[in-house]
Design an enzyme around this catalytic site. Structure first.
Site, mmCIF file in Angstrom:
data_model
loop_
_atom_site.group_PDB
_atom_site.id
_atom_site.type_symbol
_atom_site.label_atom_id
_atom_site.label_comp_id
_atom_site.label_asym_id
_atom_site.label_seq_id
_atom_site.Cartn_x
_atom_site.Cartn_y
_atom_site.Cartn_z
ATOM 1 N N SER A 210 0.822 -1.215 0.000
ATOM 2 C CA SER A 210 0.000 0.000 0.000
ATOM 3 C C SER A 210 0.849 1.254 0.000
ATOM 4 C CB SER A 210 -0.846 0.083 1.272
ATOM 5 O OG SER A 210 -1.882 -0.827 1.237
ATOM 6 N N HIS B 24 -3.586 0.591 -4.747
ATOM 7 C CA HIS B 24 -2.913 -0.565 -5.341
ATOM 8 C C HIS B 24 -3.156 -0.574 -6.833
ATOM 9 C CE1 HIS B 24 -1.726 -3.130 -1.883
ATOM 10 N NE2 HIS B 24 -2.612 -2.389 -1.262
ATOM 11 N N HIS C 108 -5.280 -9.367 -2.016
ATOM 12 C CA HIS C 108 -5.345 -9.765 -0.618
ATOM 13 C C HIS C 108 -6.429 -10.826 -0.424
ATOM 14 C CE1 HIS C 108 -3.671 -5.693 -0.657
ATOM 15 N NE2 HIS C 108 -3.018 -6.032 0.438
ATOM 16 N N TYR D 8 -8.606 -10.832 1.825
ATOM 17 C CA TYR D 8 -9.892 -10.209 2.188
ATOM 18 C C TYR D 8 -10.710 -9.777 0.981
ATOM 19 C CZ TYR D 8 -7.371 -5.744 1.604
ATOM 20 O OH TYR D 8 -6.627 -4.715 1.102
ATOM 21 N N GLU D 9 -10.085 -9.732 -0.192
ATOM 22 C CA GLU D 9 -10.843 -9.355 -1.385
ATOM 23 C C GLU D 9 -11.763 -10.484 -1.831
ATOM 24 O OE1 GLU D 9 -8.595 -6.826 -4.312
ATOM 25 O OE2 GLU D 9 -6.931 -7.359 -3.007
ATOM 26 N N ALA E 105 2.285 -2.313 4.293
ATOM 27 C CA ALA E 105 1.943 -1.334 5.316
ATOM 28 C C ALA E 105 1.423 -2.132 6.507
ATOM 29 C CB ALA E 105 0.854 -0.408 4.796
ATOM 30 N N MET F 175 -2.241 -7.333 6.656
ATOM 31 C CA MET F 175 -3.185 -8.218 5.963
ATOM 32 C C MET F 175 -2.572 -8.895 4.737
ATOM 33 S SD MET F 175 -6.433 -5.616 6.174
ATOM 34 C CE MET F 175 -6.701 -4.620 7.662
ATOM 35 N N SER F 176 -1.256 -9.050 4.736
ATOM 36 C CA SER F 176 -0.606 -9.669 3.560
ATOM 37 C C SER F 176 0.666 -10.376 4.016
ATOM 38 C CB SER F 176 -0.251 -8.581 2.537
ATOM 39 O OG SER F 176 0.724 -7.707 3.068
ATOM 40 N N ASN G 48 0.796 3.202 11.046
ATOM 41 C CA ASN G 48 -0.050 3.676 12.152
ATOM 42 C C ASN G 48 0.240 2.808 13.367
ATOM 43 O OD1 ASN G 48 -1.553 1.614 10.303
ATOM 44 N ND2 ASN G 48 -2.452 1.362 12.338
ATOM 45 N N HIS H 157 -7.736 3.898 6.275
ATOM 46 C CA HIS H 157 -6.883 3.614 5.118
ATOM 47 C C HIS H 157 -6.213 4.910 4.635
ATOM 48 C CE1 HIS H 157 -5.351 1.313 1.797
ATOM 49 N NE2 HIS H 157 -6.071 1.941 0.881
#
Ligand code: HPA
Length: 272
Positions: free
Chosen positions: A27, A58, A80, A82-83, A110, A208-209, A232, A244
């Site tokens: 990201s 992305h 990802h 989650y997609e 990220a 998440m990756s 963050n 995001h």
């Protein structure tokens, strides 16, 4: 295997370029592709059966070319879990890059900082990961041509590549933290209670990756390096709600250092 071969055949029709190092840009880090002396670009959407990312920030393309003297395949954007893609699809690009010739993989992402010493904007070299909250990308019948049924994961992130990263960060005067990355499925950020649990389990950063891609790469026998941009502080450590937008803004702010470090590291790869 057949799907991987179909993708490789398509790319091979466009270019005979053979990368030695593969790089996945996370990201807000896609700008690194501007450092590549481009030999070919292949949009994911052109490749039959290739998963295409839907996330803002992305892009979705392979950039093939040189960073210094090193031939690289850069993924500008990843998909990802989650997609909604099955794990098998999420990690397909790693297998494709390996079949194109890559022997090393640099993963970037990220991530939310959990370690109390981390601040937003820090870079963290992955020393290890926790993947226990996602399905393994290696579930299902084992494809012997890819790797072993029961692959070893005792050194996912190569000590040798970690040393290169530390040395190059030192030369550039870029502070580089180290720690354990924990992958969740996403897409929601975590609750404060989950972050406390992850801390107890030994995680320093959460995202998440990456862990699924790293495991796939180790299965294939690639040497792996991972670097997180701590965009963050994780939920509960940060007093503010996560967004995001914040993730992208921090990644943009650190992009220059991150890109300098990647350039320096990749230039060292020709020695290896
Ligand atoms: N949690 C999970 N994934 C992330 C975060 C986070 O706080 N920041 C960037 N990616």
């Amino acid at each position: 295997m057949e799907r991987v071969e179909t993708c490789v055949r398509y790319i091979r029709e466009k270019t005979g370029f053979e990368p030695h190092t593969a790089l996945v840009l996370g990201s807000g880090l896609g700008g690194f592709a501007d450092n590549v002396k481009i030999e070919a670009v292949v949009e994911y959407g052109e490749i039959e059966g290739f998963p295409v990312s839907t996330v803002s920030g992305h892009k979705g393309r392979f950039v093939l070319g040189y960073v210094g003297k090193e031939p690289v395949a850069v993924m500008q954007g990843r998909v990802h879990y989650y997609e909604g893609y099955p794990m098998r699809d999420v990690v397909l690009p790693i297998r494709v890059m390996a079949r194109l010739g890559a022997r090393r993989l640099i993963l970037t992402n990220a991530a939310g900082g959990i370690h109390p010493d981390f601040a937003a904007g820090a870079l963290m070299l992955l020393t290890d990961h926790i993947s226990s909250f996602i399905p393994s990308p290696l579930l299902g019948p084992n494809e012997e041509a890819f790797g072993l049924r029961f692959p070893d994961m005792s050194e996912v992130y190569s000590r040798r590549l970690r040393t290169v990263a530390e040395e190059e960060a030192g030369k550039l005067g870029i502070p580089l933290k180290q720690g354990v990355y924990l992958q969740t499925t996403g897409p929601n950020y975590e609750t404060p209670a989950e972050i406390r649990m992850f801390r107890t389990l030994g995680a320093d950063a959460v995202g998440m990756s990456t862990a699924c891609e790293a495991m796939t790469a180790r299965h294939l026998g690639l040497e792996v390096c991972g670097i997180s941009c701590i965009t963050n502080l994780a939920a509960g450590i940060s007093k503010a709600p996560l967004s995001h937008e914040e993730v992208k803004a921090t990644a943009d702010r650190v992009a220059e250092d991150f890109q300098a470090l990647l350039r320096a590291m990749i230039s060292r790869m020709t020695e290896l």
